[in-house]
Design a protein around this motif. Structure first.
Motif, mmCIF file in Angstrom:
data_model
loop_
_atom_site.group_PDB
_atom_site.id
_atom_site.type_symbol
_atom_site.label_atom_id
_atom_site.label_comp_id
_atom_site.label_asym_id
_atom_site.label_seq_id
_atom_site.Cartn_x
_atom_site.Cartn_y
_atom_site.Cartn_z
ATOM 1 N N ASP A 1 -11.586 24.159 -24.770
ATOM 2 C CA ASP A 1 -11.345 24.781 -23.476
ATOM 3 C C ASP A 1 -12.634 25.466 -22.998
ATOM 4 O O ASP A 1 -13.091 26.421 -23.634
ATOM 5 N N ALA A 3 -13.247 27.545 -20.525
ATOM 6 C CA ALA A 3 -13.108 28.970 -20.193
ATOM 7 C C ALA A 3 -13.108 29.827 -21.456
ATOM 8 O O ALA A 3 -13.717 30.898 -21.500
ATOM 9 N N GLU A 4 -12.437 29.354 -22.482
ATOM 10 C CA GLU A 4 -12.414 30.069 -23.762
ATOM 11 C C GLU A 4 -13.816 30.106 -24.374
ATOM 12 O O GLU A 4 -14.239 31.120 -24.926
ATOM 13 N N GLY A 5 -14.539 29.006 -24.261
ATOM 14 C CA GLY A 5 -15.910 28.948 -24.757
ATOM 15 C C GLY A 5 -16.800 29.952 -24.047
ATOM 16 O O GLY A 5 -17.606 30.644 -24.675
ATOM 17 N N ARG A 6 -16.666 30.048 -22.729
ATOM 18 C CA ARG A 6 -17.467 31.021 -21.968
ATOM 19 C C ARG A 6 -17.131 32.447 -22.371
ATOM 20 O O ARG A 6 -18.017 33.295 -22.495
ATOM 21 N N ALA A 7 -15.857 32.726 -22.589
ATOM 22 C CA ALA A 7 -15.449 34.077 -22.997
ATOM 23 C C ALA A 7 -16.033 34.432 -24.358
ATOM 24 O O ALA A 7 -16.520 35.556 -24.565
ATOM 25 N N CYS A 8 -16.019 33.493 -25.288
ATOM 26 C CA CYS A 8 -16.605 33.726 -26.614
ATOM 27 C C CYS A 8 -18.117 33.936 -26.514
ATOM 28 O O CYS A 8 -18.685 34.801 -27.177
ATOM 29 N N GLU A 10 -19.805 35.115 -23.936
ATOM 30 C CA GLU A 10 -20.054 36.440 -23.358
ATOM 31 C C GLU A 10 -19.877 37.527 -24.410
ATOM 32 O O GLU A 10 -20.668 38.476 -24.473
ATOM 33 N N ALA A 31 -21.354 26.587 -22.168
ATOM 34 C CA ALA A 31 -20.506 27.760 -22.402
ATOM 35 C C ALA A 31 -21.312 29.048 -22.281
ATOM 36 O O ALA A 31 -20.785 30.089 -21.881
#
Length: 102
Positions: A1, A3-8, A10, A31
């Protein structure tokens, strides 16, 4: 996912502001917000000043690793960003670029 990769990504940036990140492959790089950048380069994040090294994915499907000049360039980037980093043998295993996957 994605979006999940970007959150991790960050979270890692916030928790480890002085770390040098080595991002392997375009999906991982995306990401972290690196899209359209050349492989085998070091980038300095403008906001945090954090060093990020962009390298191709180390799979056998990525033929750029078969070029010894690219391997030397990657080693130089890593040693510049992380002096004393043990990198193993320069003439280690090679990638079989003739192998095809189906």
């Amino acid at each position: 996912d994605p979006a999940e990769g970007r959150a991790c990504a960050e979270l890692l940036n916030v928790e480890h502001p002085d770390a040098v990140f080595v991002l392997l492959g375009r999906k991982v790089q995306a990401a972290f917000g690196f899209t359209g950048y050349l492989q085998f380069t070091a980038q300095i994040a403008s906001i945090t000043g954090q060093t990020t090294i962009l390298l191709p994915h180390p799979s056998g499907r990525v033929t750029s690793w078969a070029n010894r000049a690219n391997v030397a360039r990657a080693r130089a980037l890593l040693l510049h960003a992380c002096p004393g980093l043990p990198l193993g043998e320069a003439d280690g295993p090679t990638i079989d670029t003739t192998r095809r996957t189906t």
